[in-house]
Design a protein around this motif. Sequence first.
Motif, PDB file in Angstrom:
ATOM      1  N   VAL A 192       6.175   6.103 -12.717  1.00  9.80           N
ATOM      2  CA  VAL A 192       6.243   4.860 -11.922  1.00  9.80           C
ATOM      3  C   VAL A 192       6.092   3.638 -12.825  1.00  9.80           C
ATOM      4  O   VAL A 192       6.794   2.629 -12.655  1.00  9.80           O
ATOM      5  N   LEU A 193       5.210   3.742 -13.815  1.00 12.21           N
ATOM      6  CA  LEU A 193       5.043   2.624 -14.758  1.00 12.21           C
ATOM      7  C   LEU A 193       6.365   2.361 -15.487  1.00 12.21           C
ATOM      8  O   LEU A 193       6.791   1.202 -15.615  1.00 12.21           O
TER       9      LEU A 193
ATOM     10  N   PHE B  69      -1.880   2.178  -6.913  1.00 15.39           N
ATOM     11  CA  PHE B  69      -0.968   3.324  -6.872  1.00 15.39           C
ATOM     12  C   PHE B  69      -1.544   4.488  -7.688  1.00 15.39           C
ATOM     13  O   PHE B  69      -1.570   5.638  -7.222  1.00 15.39           O
ATOM     14  N   SER B  70      -2.017   4.171  -8.901  1.00 15.34           N
ATOM     15  CA  SER B  70      -2.549   5.215  -9.778  1.00 15.34           C
ATOM     16  C   SER B  70      -3.763   5.889  -9.145  1.00 15.34           C
ATOM     17  O   SER B  70      -3.869   7.122  -9.119  1.00 15.34           O
TER      18      SER B  70
ATOM     19  N   ILE C 144       3.339  11.410 -12.720  1.00 16.89           N
ATOM     20  CA  ILE C 144       3.868  10.513 -11.675  1.00 16.89           C
ATOM     21  C   ILE C 144       3.538   9.057 -12.016  1.00 16.89           C
ATOM     22  O   ILE C 144       4.392   8.166 -11.942  1.00 16.89           O
ATOM     23  N   ILE C 145       2.291   8.837 -12.415  1.00 11.56           N
ATOM     24  CA  ILE C 145       1.850   7.462 -12.726  1.00 11.56           C
ATOM     25  C   ILE C 145       2.656   6.892 -13.897  1.00 11.56           C
ATOM     26  O   ILE C 145       3.142   5.751 -13.841  1.00 11.56           O
TER      27      ILE C 145
ATOM     28  N   PHE D 270      -0.679  12.355 -13.407  1.00 10.22           N
ATOM     29  CA  PHE D 270      -0.533  11.452 -14.556  1.00 10.22           C
ATOM     30  C   PHE D 270       0.944  11.272 -14.915  1.00 10.22           C
ATOM     31  O   PHE D 270       1.368  10.183 -15.290  1.00 10.22           O
TER      32      PHE D 270
ATOM     33  N   PHE E 194      -0.351  -1.614  -9.176  1.00 11.74           N
ATOM     34  CA  PHE E 194      -0.156  -0.423 -10.009  1.00 11.74           C
ATOM     35  C   PHE E 194      -1.460   0.369 -10.110  1.00 11.74           C
ATOM     36  O   PHE E 194      -1.462   1.607 -10.075  1.00 11.74           O
TER      37      PHE E 194
END
Lengths: 241, 165
Positions: A13-14, B95-96, A9-10, A7, B92
Amino acid sequence: MKRALPFLIIVAVLGIALAVGWSLMRSGTDAPIARYETPAVSQIAGPNPANTPGAPSPVVVADAGADPPHAEGPANAPVTLEEFGDFQCPPCAMLHPVIKTMEKEFGARLRVIFREYPLVPAHEHALSAARAAEAAGLQGKFWQMHDLIYTNQNSWKSAFDVRPIFEEYATRIGLNIDRYRQDLTSETVQNRIFLDGKRARALGVKGTPTVFMNGREVPFESLAPEKLRPLIAAEIASRGK
Amino acid sequence: MDAPRIWTTLLAVAVTPDLQTESNTSRPTLLYAAASVVSLVGLADAIYLTVEHVAGRSVKCTIVSGCSEVLSSQYATVAGIPLALVGAAAYFTVFSLATLGAFGYRVAGKLLTLAVALMFVTSLWLVYLQAFVIRAFCQFCLLSALVTFVLTGLVVAIVARESRP
């Protein structure tokens, strides 16, 4: 911690994606988008042997351009104004009502020819607009489309997708839409634009609008109505009409 | 079971990693990780196209010459929303889900298959539009399609690995 890692990492990246998007968005704002919009015609007009400042330069013979050209006014009119225009160029849109006024004032003594000179890639929709006008021309309604595109330049120049906007204009002026769509990408339309561009290059046109009066280039600063009017009148007088 | 409890349970299943050791040994973690990395390429591509759209700038094609035709076509937006933005959201999401899949979240893996399948069909449709309707190609759109096709291959490999007894 391991359970939270994906989470994190996500979310990271966001965050990076949003930051990159924001950065890209800002990076283009300083770009000189008006580079080709500033008419350089007066600067590139070359030597002007005429004594009067702002007088047209000598006659130049060059490629014929698209044939027949889009013309308004009688072929035997004493004065022919030939405009090389880009539908997305703001000064061209400003010149449009000036030319219309001249046409009204001089009537059958003035002929106006429009040549396509879309400044791509500086003006992303210029070619689409030129194609729309040429496609309308194949159904005999070039000038109606030409007028609509110039008059409404502000409403489409920033649009992402201009195709439906021009299709709406096409519908408004009563074109056969199926044929219009086919003509947009037709060889005839592309050829006409190419030939006009070839003529523009041969004449040394480097900016828009560029106007030639009876084959001589009119400096940009002389395209204001109060300056263009006496130039046309003098040309008519010199031809004895 | 009342509705809030159903959602709570589903959420718990979705965010709970599969911790059974036997199952984890056959988990294609590397394939999930590869899908994560590949989806980032698609995300970067889609972000670029979205920004250029929102900023009203023209995208320059350097390999093929149909960018303006494709990106100014009526197919570049869906109900007023730039297709590139939809693509960015899709990448996205992939990716998630791939990241969660790599960490052993089983439901995320299944959702990944569904998402990539939808993107695969959409990409096929978009390539068809470029080839036969618009008759022009945009290199950034082709890159996006390529990314989706690679993702499809990875997901097929993941499903094949996970369905092994």
